[in-house]
Design a protein around this motif. Structure first.
Motif, PDB file in Angstrom:
ATOM      1  N   VAL A  58      98.269  34.296 -17.970  1.00 30.59           N
ATOM      2  CA  VAL A  58      98.188  33.618 -19.273  1.00 30.59           C
ATOM      3  C   VAL A  58      99.581  33.588 -19.887  1.00 30.59           C
ATOM      4  O   VAL A  58     100.451  34.397 -19.538  1.00 30.59           O
ATOM      5  CB  VAL A  58      97.206  34.319 -20.244  1.00 30.59           C
ATOM      6  N   ALA A  59      99.805  32.660 -20.803  1.00 34.10           N
ATOM      7  CA  ALA A  59     101.095  32.563 -21.472  1.00 34.10           C
ATOM      8  C   ALA A  59     100.896  31.892 -22.838  1.00 34.10           C
ATOM      9  O   ALA A  59      99.919  31.143 -23.050  1.00 34.10           O
ATOM     10  CB  ALA A  59     102.082  31.781 -20.634  1.00 34.10           C
ATOM     11  N   GLU A  60     101.855  32.174 -23.736  1.00 29.49           N
ATOM     12  CA  GLU A  60     101.786  31.577 -25.078  1.00 29.49           C
ATOM     13  C   GLU A  60     103.187  31.296 -25.590  1.00 29.49           C
ATOM     14  O   GLU A  60     104.079  32.140 -25.476  1.00 29.49           O
ATOM     15  CB  GLU A  60     101.065  32.495 -26.071  1.00 29.49           C
ATOM     16  N   ASN A  61     103.375  30.114 -26.184  1.00 26.23           N
ATOM     17  CA  ASN A  61     104.590  29.749 -26.912  1.00 26.23           C
ATOM     18  C   ASN A  61     104.176  29.319 -28.325  1.00 26.23           C
ATOM     19  O   ASN A  61     103.147  28.636 -28.488  1.00 26.23           O
ATOM     20  CB  ASN A  61     105.342  28.583 -26.238  1.00 26.23           C
ATOM     21  N   ILE A  62     104.972  29.714 -29.325  1.00 25.61           N
ATOM     22  CA  ILE A  62     104.723  29.256 -30.687  1.00 25.61           C
ATOM     23  C   ILE A  62     106.018  28.689 -31.248  1.00 25.61           C
ATOM     24  O   ILE A  62     107.115  29.040 -30.802  1.00 25.61           O
ATOM     25  CB  ILE A  62     104.195  30.397 -31.605  1.00 25.61           C
ATOM     26  N   ALA A  63     105.859  27.810 -32.231  1.00 20.84           N
ATOM     27  CA  ALA A  63     107.045  27.193 -32.842  1.00 20.84           C
ATOM     28  C   ALA A  63     106.724  26.825 -34.274  1.00 20.84           C
ATOM     29  O   ALA A  63     105.567  26.550 -34.625  1.00 20.84           O
ATOM     30  CB  ALA A  63     107.467  25.953 -32.063  1.00 20.84           C
ATOM     31  N   MET A  64     107.780  26.836 -35.095  1.00 29.13           N
ATOM     32  CA  MET A  64     107.672  26.389 -36.483  1.00 29.13           C
ATOM     33  C   MET A  64     108.784  25.367 -36.670  1.00 29.13           C
ATOM     34  O   MET A  64     109.967  25.719 -36.758  1.00 29.13           O
ATOM     35  CB  MET A  64     107.823  27.566 -37.461  1.00 29.13           C
ATOM     36  N   ASN A  65     108.396  24.102 -36.715  1.00 27.91           N
ATOM     37  CA  ASN A  65     109.382  23.024 -36.769  1.00 27.91           C
ATOM     38  C   ASN A  65     108.757  21.832 -37.501  1.00 27.91           C
ATOM     39  O   ASN A  65     107.620  21.451 -37.213  1.00 27.91           O
ATOM     40  CB  ASN A  65     109.798  22.610 -35.354  1.00 27.91           C
ATOM     41  N   SER A  66     109.477  21.291 -38.434  1.00 25.55           N
ATOM     42  CA  SER A  66     108.960  20.157 -39.207  1.00 25.55           C
ATOM     43  C   SER A  66     108.982  18.850 -38.405  1.00 25.55           C
ATOM     44  O   SER A  66     108.319  17.893 -38.782  1.00 25.55           O
ATOM     45  CB  SER A  66     109.769  19.973 -40.500  1.00 25.55           C
ATOM     46  N   ASP A  67     109.715  18.828 -37.314  1.00 26.71           N
ATOM     47  CA  ASP A  67     109.793  17.635 -36.460  1.00 26.71           C
ATOM     48  C   ASP A  67     109.173  17.962 -35.114  1.00 26.71           C
ATOM     49  O   ASP A  67     109.716  18.762 -34.335  1.00 26.71           O
ATOM     50  CB  ASP A  67     111.248  17.202 -36.289  1.00 26.71           C
ATOM     51  N   SER A  68     107.995  17.378 -34.836  1.00 26.04           N
ATOM     52  CA  SER A  68     107.279  17.681 -33.589  1.00 26.04           C
ATOM     53  C   SER A  68     108.059  17.269 -32.345  1.00 26.04           C
ATOM     54  O   SER A  68     107.855  17.822 -31.258  1.00 26.04           O
ATOM     55  CB  SER A  68     105.910  16.995 -33.596  1.00 26.04           C
ATOM     56  N   ASN A  69     108.969  16.307 -32.506  1.00 26.87           N
ATOM     57  CA  ASN A  69     109.737  15.846 -31.350  1.00 26.87           C
ATOM     58  C   ASN A  69     110.729  16.893 -30.854  1.00 26.87           C
ATOM     59  O   ASN A  69     111.218  16.802 -29.723  1.00 26.87           O
ATOM     60  CB  ASN A  69     110.496  14.567 -31.681  1.00 26.87           C
ATOM     61  N   ASN A  70     111.014  17.897 -31.679  1.00 28.29           N
ATOM     62  CA  ASN A  70     111.980  18.928 -31.292  1.00 28.29           C
ATOM     63  C   ASN A  70     111.310  20.202 -30.773  1.00 28.29           C
ATOM     64  O   ASN A  70     111.988  21.142 -30.369  1.00 28.29           O
ATOM     65  CB  ASN A  70     112.869  19.291 -32.476  1.00 28.29           C
ATOM     66  N   VAL A  71     109.971  20.239 -30.803  1.00 29.02           N
ATOM     67  CA  VAL A  71     109.253  21.473 -30.452  1.00 29.02           C
ATOM     68  C   VAL A  71     109.436  21.808 -28.973  1.00 29.02           C
ATOM     69  O   VAL A  71     109.867  22.916 -28.607  1.00 29.02           O
ATOM     70  CB  VAL A  71     107.759  21.348 -30.809  1.00 29.02           C
ATOM     71  N   VAL A  72     109.071  20.885 -28.088  1.00 30.24           N
ATOM     72  CA  VAL A  72     109.145  21.166 -26.648  1.00 30.24           C
ATOM     73  C   VAL A  72     110.584  21.440 -26.221  1.00 30.24           C
ATOM     74  O   VAL A  72     110.837  22.357 -25.412  1.00 30.24           O
ATOM     75  CB  VAL A  72     108.553  19.993 -25.836  1.00 30.24           C
ATOM     76  N   GLN A  73     111.515  20.691 -26.768  1.00 27.02           N
ATOM     77  CA  GLN A  73     112.914  20.914 -26.390  1.00 27.02           C
ATOM     78  C   GLN A  73     113.394  22.293 -26.816  1.00 27.02           C
ATOM     79  O   GLN A  73     114.161  22.946 -26.094  1.00 27.02           O
ATOM     80  CB  GLN A  73     113.804  19.834 -27.022  1.00 27.02           C
TER      81      GLN A  73
ATOM     82  N   ASN B 130      99.524  22.508 -36.230  1.00 28.53           N
ATOM     83  CA  ASN B 130      98.862  22.724 -37.529  1.00 28.53           C
ATOM     84  C   ASN B 130      99.949  22.654 -38.594  1.00 28.53           C
ATOM     85  O   ASN B 130     100.580  23.662 -38.909  1.00 28.53           O
ATOM     86  CB  ASN B 130      98.149  24.082 -37.552  1.00 28.53           C
ATOM     87  N   GLY B 131     100.181  21.439 -39.099  1.00 28.11           N
ATOM     88  CA  GLY B 131     101.286  21.271 -40.014  1.00 28.11           C
ATOM     89  C   GLY B 131     102.593  21.349 -39.259  1.00 28.11           C
ATOM     90  O   GLY B 131     102.818  20.606 -38.299  1.00 28.11           O
ATOM     91  N   LYS B 132     103.405  22.308 -39.672  1.00 33.55           N
ATOM     92  CA  LYS B 132     104.679  22.496 -38.967  1.00 33.55           C
ATOM     93  C   LYS B 132     104.612  23.628 -37.947  1.00 33.55           C
ATOM     94  O   LYS B 132     105.633  24.041 -37.388  1.00 33.55           O
ATOM     95  CB  LYS B 132     105.784  22.784 -39.978  1.00 33.55           C
ATOM     96  N   TYR B 133     103.393  24.129 -37.705  1.00 32.17           N
ATOM     97  CA  TYR B 133     103.213  25.217 -36.743  1.00 32.17           C
ATOM     98  C   TYR B 133     102.590  24.657 -35.460  1.00 32.17           C
ATOM     99  O   TYR B 133     101.644  23.856 -35.514  1.00 32.17           O
ATOM    100  CB  TYR B 133     102.308  26.309 -37.331  1.00 32.17           C
ATOM    101  N   TYR B 134     103.081  25.162 -34.325  1.00 31.76           N
ATOM    102  CA  TYR B 134     102.631  24.672 -33.024  1.00 31.76           C
ATOM    103  C   TYR B 134     102.400  25.840 -32.082  1.00 31.76           C
ATOM    104  O   TYR B 134     103.132  26.839 -32.109  1.00 31.76           O
ATOM    105  CB  TYR B 134     103.674  23.710 -32.418  1.00 31.76           C
ATOM    106  N   VAL B 135     101.362  25.674 -31.236  1.00 29.39           N
ATOM    107  CA  VAL B 135     101.013  26.723 -30.278  1.00 29.39           C
ATOM    108  C   VAL B 135     100.774  26.090 -28.901  1.00 29.39           C
ATOM    109  O   VAL B 135     100.104  25.045 -28.793  1.00 29.39           O
ATOM    110  CB  VAL B 135      99.738  27.492 -30.723  1.00 29.39           C
ATOM    111  N   PHE B 136     101.315  26.740 -27.886  1.00 27.35           N
ATOM    112  CA  PHE B 136     101.068  26.329 -26.498  1.00 27.35           C
ATOM    113  C   PHE B 136     100.383  27.503 -25.796  1.00 27.35           C
ATOM    114  O   PHE B 136     100.879  28.629 -25.794  1.00 27.35           O
ATOM    115  CB  PHE B 136     102.390  26.003 -25.787  1.00 27.35           C
ATOM    116  N   GLU B 137      99.198  27.217 -25.243  1.00 24.86           N
ATOM    117  CA  GLU B 137      98.465  28.237 -24.490  1.00 24.86           C
ATOM    118  C   GLU B 137      98.304  27.754 -23.049  1.00 24.86           C
ATOM    119  O   GLU B 137      97.946  26.589 -22.800  1.00 24.86           O
ATOM    120  CB  GLU B 137      97.085  28.484 -25.097  1.00 24.86           C
TER     121      GLU B 137
END
Length: 212
Positions: A162-177, A201-208
């Protein structure tokens, strides 16, 4: 009548007796003596003084008790307050569909560039990613993930990786990068797993990521 020596003596005795008798009569009877009228001093009659004592009259008044008047009071039973029900609407963010055209597609493009298989979004990974996207709003860390791993309460039937990544970014285009540029997040993106899902969820992102 014969006058003898004894005659004067007898006369004197007679006179003395007469005087004694006269004195006794005067004393006792208070009558006339030798033509002198002696008025007897009347004996004072004791005057009766009537002292009127004050009469204290004790009047005993019979008190007839007044009968108590009992007023009938009609008591209307109070109805118990009806419970107030407050309708609470709990809004649960729906599980977002696999973002194959957005963030997940960007991850798959990156994996393909590394010669790796692409990830498939499924209900298990998207369900958990949705829960974590709400948790990190108040606690932006991996505690919710690691605590479930340690307590073996991950919402998967079983898992080998299993793995998890989280991010807080106002621009979704910059999350994966931003994940690609971070060594730890980069390692999670290229794990040998078949399933993965990204939820925002807003500016919060989760990768599972999950491998049974």
């Amino acid at each position: 009548m014969f006058w003898t020596v004894k005659t004067p003596f007898l006369i004197i005795c007679i006179l003395i007796l007469d005087l004694l008798l006269i004195g006794d009569i005067i004393d006792k009877n208070k009558t006339q003596v030798l033509g002198v009228k002696i008025s007897a001093r009347p004996t004072p009659t004791p005057t009766k003084v009537l002292i009127k004592k004050p009469i204290h009259r004790v009047v005993v008044k019979k008190i007839t008790p007044t009968p108590l008047k009992i007023k009938k009071v009609s008591i209307t039973p109070t109805e118990a307050p009806k419970p107030t029900y407050v309708a609470i609407t709990v809004s649960v963010a729906p599980i977002q569909a696999p973002q194959t055209s957005d963030l997940l597609q960007q991850i798959n493009n990156f994996r393909s560039s590394k010669g790796l298989s692409t990830l498939t979004a499924n209900s298990e990974t998207c369900f958990f990613a949705n829960i974590r996207s709400q948790e990190i709003i108040s606690s932006f860390n991996h505690d919710g993930f690691t605590n479930r791993v340690n307590s073996k309460t991950l919402p998967y039937p079983s898992y080998s990786s299993v793995a998890e990544n989280i991010a807080m970014n106002s621009d979704s285009n910059n999350v994966v990068q931003s994940w690609i540029d971070s060594p730890g997040h980069h390692a999670n993106l290229i794990k040998d797993v078949p399933y993965g899902c990204v939820v925002g969820n807003g500016k919060y992102y989760v990768f599972e990521a999950w491998k049974p």
